[in-house]
Design an enzyme around this catalytic site. Structure first.
Site, short mmCIF file in Angstrom:
data_model
loop_
_atom_site.label_atom_id
_atom_site.label_comp_id
_atom_site.label_asym_id
_atom_site.label_seq_id
_atom_site.Cartn_x
_atom_site.Cartn_y
_atom_site.Cartn_z
N GLY A 268 6.46 12.01 -42.11
CA GLY A 268 7.57 12.44 -41.27
C GLY A 268 8.78 11.53 -41.38
N ALA A 269 8.55 10.22 -41.22
CA ALA A 269 9.65 9.27 -41.26
C ALA A 269 9.08 7.87 -41.32
CB ALA A 269 10.54 9.42 -40.03
N MET A 270 9.95 6.90 -41.54
CA MET A 270 9.49 5.52 -41.71
C MET A 270 10.42 4.55 -41.02
SD MET A 270 7.24 3.55 -42.96
CE MET A 270 7.32 1.79 -42.64
N GLU A 271 9.81 3.59 -40.31
CA GLU A 271 10.52 2.71 -39.39
C GLU A 271 11.09 1.45 -40.02
OE1 GLU A 271 7.10 3.23 -39.37
OE2 GLU A 271 6.05 1.36 -38.91
N ASN A 272 11.39 1.41 -41.32
CA ASN A 272 11.94 0.21 -41.96
C ASN A 272 12.98 -0.46 -41.06
OD1 ASN A 272 10.68 1.31 -44.44
ND2 ASN A 272 12.35 2.77 -44.29
N GLU A 305 10.30 6.40 -34.45
CA GLU A 305 10.69 5.38 -35.44
C GLU A 305 11.54 4.30 -34.78
OE1 GLU A 305 8.92 5.70 -37.97
OE2 GLU A 305 8.45 7.83 -37.73
N HIS A 308 9.40 1.87 -32.89
CA HIS A 308 8.68 0.93 -33.76
C HIS A 308 9.42 -0.41 -33.88
CE1 HIS A 308 5.07 2.64 -35.39
NE2 HIS A 308 5.64 3.66 -36.01
N GLU A 327 0.77 2.22 -34.33
CA GLU A 327 0.93 3.68 -34.31
C GLU A 327 0.48 4.31 -33.00
OE1 GLU A 327 2.86 5.00 -36.16
OE2 GLU A 327 2.94 3.76 -37.96
#
Ligand code: TRP
Ligand code: ZN
Length: 881
Positions: A268-272, A305, A308, A327
């Site tokens: 879905g998406a990434m919390e970089n 995200e 996070h 998570e």
């Protein structure tokens, strides 16, 4: 692709690394086929490590060009390099040294979408869980926290935009049309949070002032021309930032926060850190192209995200076994956010439906694992509903047990104590034990023990003594590699509902720990006695779904119907009606199997009408009540020997009966719910659309259904209604001319918008009946379809395999053949996506024998394929075990 080493990783083998990397300077020279990466690492021996043990860095498919220590090229005898590892055999004896590594990578050929790859002409990265090692050699594990400085060089034409984590630094032009930008992230972070984006994208800008008065520049980057479609995401971002300040006291910490939408993304998406990267389907929306569900998902994932940043980034995980630490907790936070932004009751019911649809089958099948697993072969396969969704339920139970205030104090302590650290589940549980003074050791089994606990309950009333007794028993079924289970601490929120519909004020309780409306089960069997109960109550148990269990409570249909009207807890009220429906549907299944026409109680059919028309209830709630358990839900309830055709037929019969019994009422309501005024994606307006579309679903099975659905489709002024109209036509009137026409009209209108075409694929892939196999096969040749794009694969083949019981489980096995072919075709490019797709067969053992044998053959065929990835092999072998 890394070859499968068959290695098993075990929690008990965790050991801190001998070396640390306090700072990392990366320099990228971006080019499609040959990107050069120079990493300059400060390496420090960990305190207490004796001598100078070898320094072994992770790699994955890398080409090494150069390696230096403290400015001097390293002698070939001093290291060993393979594509998957760089071992410095005798590092300097000094406590600290500089290691320079130059690697070469080819983003244009990266189809696994892990590491540095290209999507739609944009360079982007995905490093969680182990993608950073596809960029450079590193101690690619989450307990290695490093301060990153990143310099990106690219051709200005190709990539005017250069982004990385943290705050922007120097930028400027270079010779020959190249330019550069430097980014610095002052917060030490693990490598999985590294990100880089370079390309030509449009920007939507805004700003946010934090509670302490700092201004944060916000940017959302999307394909040129799509800026307008990011407005809702930006609004959701600002609301998320405020909410985290208000509810958790957490402020944002950098000067900028950027989000980039890309078209090729595994999840879905990434919390970089400071640079979230999103699957574009969770950013782009307007009423013309997105449904209300899409809007709700965007809001939830933007929030997830963003949240996070504290739960995941500032406090990260010691190792991947602790994945639920970030998570599960972050899902809990995004659930609470959505509950506050929308309707809490509706949100809770939707969450439970999702949990039951995705986590329960996982927990009750061959892929069952604890929220915190103890072993894995491929970490990518542990981004599961258990880790995320059940992980969130466990956090929710902590709050239920401690109360909201103590829970918040525990969270505060967690942030205070572990900020800047890589923590464990034990650390997390401990803060709550400390602030509450409670022993949570039995409770912590929720993290360590797999399987959905079963709770059985019976109640008896002694009118003359004014006593009501509950007998409650718990059991946890065996799961793979855990045959014997320990007893759990299960918090059951409850109420005793009196004949007036109000909760009874019982005077005394004895037999179990009952505290503030919650029964705490800790033993196998509890007998709870309530006195001062003169009239027989209806028991409302597991209110708000306080524990993620299956509950079997002996209760008459009359009591359930009573609770469905009167329970003061909205979740339990919904549950009571849903249980009635489930019981009816399992009975209908048995009738169908026996070749008998199912019969339905008129009371039930009318109760559906009463709820639909109850103006005291929110429309979205009424829609959820009318939404029958899905075919997979019914199958799970039946348990074994499933014939999906009989499940489907029984369910369709109930839909027809409810529609027939409430024809006028539903028609009138449907008419009244017609929207007037401009579109708004807010929960109240969305709820009215949901209810109206639910009524359409019922009415579409009646003789006038085709005309109604065709009209609904043709007059729709937003995607929610248009998709609902098309679904009713395709699912209920596949071959009618109206359907053929609507499908063509939709295609003509949206053929250049692949995200919308995904809906067109999904609707057709979920068409019930045996022909779906051929439909899906044909659509795989459609110009909008692409086997390399995860969203396309999931919409068409994923929907078919996991949301089309009759089509996928076609008795002759044709559905499984399509599945095997596709899984193997996808896995050559993208093992992660194929492994996820392959989980669709996890419940194969509950099928009737003929289908079961064919499903097993399909799994065996995948297993015997040549050169299987670790991802797919892991799933298939566990599924067969
Ligand atoms: N951490 C991401 C989340 O917020 C999950 C994720 C995104 C991910 N992309 C991934 C996990 C790729 C594994 C691989 O939930
Ligand atoms: Zn997450």
């Amino acid at each position: 692709m890394r070859t499968d080493t068959g290695q098993v990783f075990r929690l008990e083998d965790y050991r801190p690394s001998d070396y640390l990397i306090p700072s990392t300077a990366l320099s990228f020279k971006l080019s499609r086929e040959k990107t050069i990466v120079v990493a300059e690492l400060t390496i420090e021996r960990r305190d207490g490590v004796a001598g100078n043990p070898p320094l072994v860095l992770d790699g994955d498919g890398l080409t090494l060009r150069r390696v230096e220590i403290d400015g001097k090229p390293l002698d070939a005898s001093a290291y060993r390099a393979t594509p998957d590892e760089l071992a410095i055999t005798a590092p300097p004896k000094a406590d600290r040294f500089r290691l320079l590594i130059e690697t070469e990578i080819d983003p244009s050929r990266n189809q696994a979408l892990m590491g540095l790859y290209r999507s739609n002409g944009v360079y982007c990265t995905q490093c969680e869980a182990e993608g950073f090692r596809r960029i450079t050699y590193f101690l690619d594990r989450p307990d290695i926290l490093s301060v990153y400085t990143v310099r990106i060089e690219a051709q200005r034409d190709e990539a005017p935009l250069l982004l990385s984590n943290g705050n922007p630094g120097e930028r400027g032009d270079l010779a020959d049309g190249w330019h550069y930008a430097v980014w610095h992230d002052p917060f030490p972070k693990p490598s999985y949070l590294f990100a880089l984006v370079a390309g030509d994208l449009g920007r939507v800008g805004d700003s946010f002032v934090t509670a302490s008065g700092r201004t944060v520049e916000l940017g959302i980057y999307v394909e040129h021309g799509k800026e307008r479609l990011a407005a809702y995401a930006m609004d959701a971002l600002k609301r998320s930032m405020s909410w985290d300040e208000e509810v958790f006291g957490r402020e944002y910490d950098l000067d900028v926060f950027n989000i980039v939408a890309v078209s090729d993304f595994n999840m879905g998406a990434m919390e970089n850190k400071g640079l979230n990267i999103f699957n574009d389907k969770y950013v782009l929306a307007d009423e013309e192209t997105a449904t209300d569900t899409d809007f709700a998902n965007i809001e939830a994932i933007i929030a997830h995200e963003y949240f996070h940043n504290w739960t995941g980034n500032r406090i990260t995980c010691r190792d991947w076994f602790q994945l639920c630490l970030k998570e599960g907790l972050t899902v809990f936070r995004d659930h609470e956010f959505s509950a506050d932004q929308r309707s809490r009751a509706v949100k809770r019911i939707a969450e439970v439906r999702t949990l039951r649809a995705h986590q329960f089958p996982e927990d009750q099948g061959p892929l069952a694992h604890p929220v915190r697993p103890r072993r894995y072969r491929e970490i990518n396969n542990f981004y599961t509903a258990t880790v995320y969704e059940k992980g969130s339920e466990v956090v929710r139970m902590i709050r239920t047990i401690l109360g909201a205030d103590t829970f918040r104090r525990g969270m505060d302590l967690y942030f205070e104590r572990h900020d800047g650290e890589a923590a464990t589940i034990e650390d997390f549980v401990k803060v709550f034990e400390e602030v509450s003074g409670r022993d949570l050791s039995q409770f912590a089994l929720w993290y360590h023990q797999a399987g959905t606990p079963n709770v059985t309950v019976s109640g008896s009333h002694n009118a003359s003594a004014g006593e009501f007794t509950l007998e409650i028993e718990q059991s946890v079924p065996p799961t793979p590699s855990e045959s014997r289970k320990r007893l759990m601490h299960i918090p059951l929120a409850f109420g005793l509902v009196g004949p007036d519909g109000k909760d009874i004020d019982y005077s005394e309780v004895d037999g179990a720990s009952v505290e503030d409306g919650v029964i705490h089960l800790r033993k196998r069997r509890h007998v709870v006695r309530f006195s001062g109960v003169t009239e027989r109550p209806a028991v409302s148990l597991n209110r708000g779904f306080s524990a993620p269990i299956t509950l079997a409570i002996e209760q008459s249909a009359g009591d359930r119907a009573f609770l469905a009207r009167h329970d003061s807890d909205a979740f339990s009220r919904w549950q009571a009606f849903n249980t009635l429906l489930t019981e009816t549907l399992t009975a209908a299944f048995r009738s169908m199997l026996g070749g008998r026409k199912p019969e339905f109680a008129t009371d039930l059919l009318h109760l559906a009408g009463t709820i639909a028309a109850d103006e005291t209830l929110e429309p979205a709630y009424r829609a959820l009540a009318l939404s029958l358990p899905g075919e997979a839900d019914i199958a799970r309830e039946i348990g074994t020997n499933i014939d999906p055709d009989a499940v489907h037929a029984g369910r369709e019969a109930l839909i027809a009966a409810i529609a027939g019994a409430n024809r006028e009422l539903f028609t009138e309501l449907y008419g009244n719910l017609q929207a007037s005024g401009p579109f708004s994606p807010d929960a109240a307006n969305a709820g009215r659309r949901t209810l109206r579309n639910m009524l359409l679903d019922y009415l579409s099975v009646l003789p006038e259904g085709v005309t109604l659905a065709a009209g609904h489709f043709a007059t729709a002024t937003n995607m929610t209604d248009r998709a609902a109209g098309l679904t009713a036509l395709v699912h209920r009137h596949r071959t009618s001319p109206e359907t053929v026409e609507a499908l063509a009209a939709f295609e003509a209108r949206y053929r250049s918008d692949v995200l919308v075409m995904d809906k067109w694929f999904q609707i057709q892939a979920s068409t019930p009946g045996p022909d779906a196999v051929e439909v899906v096969r044909a659509l795989m040749d459609h110009p909008s379809f692409s086997i390399g794009n995860p969203n396309r694969v999931r919409s068409l083949v994923g929907t078919f395999a996991s949301a089309n019981q009759t089509g996928f489980h076609r008795a002759d096995g044709a559905g499984y053949r399509l599945f095997v072919e596709t899984v193997l075709q996808v896995e050559k490019r993208n093992p992660q996506v194929s492994a996820r797709l392959a989980t669709a067969l996890r419940s194969w053992r509950s099928l009737e024998p003929v289908r079961q044998a064919k499903a097993r053959e399909a799994l065996l065929e995948i297993r015997s394929a040549h050169g299987l990835s670790a991802d797919l092999r892991d799933i298939v072998e566990r599924t067969l075990a």
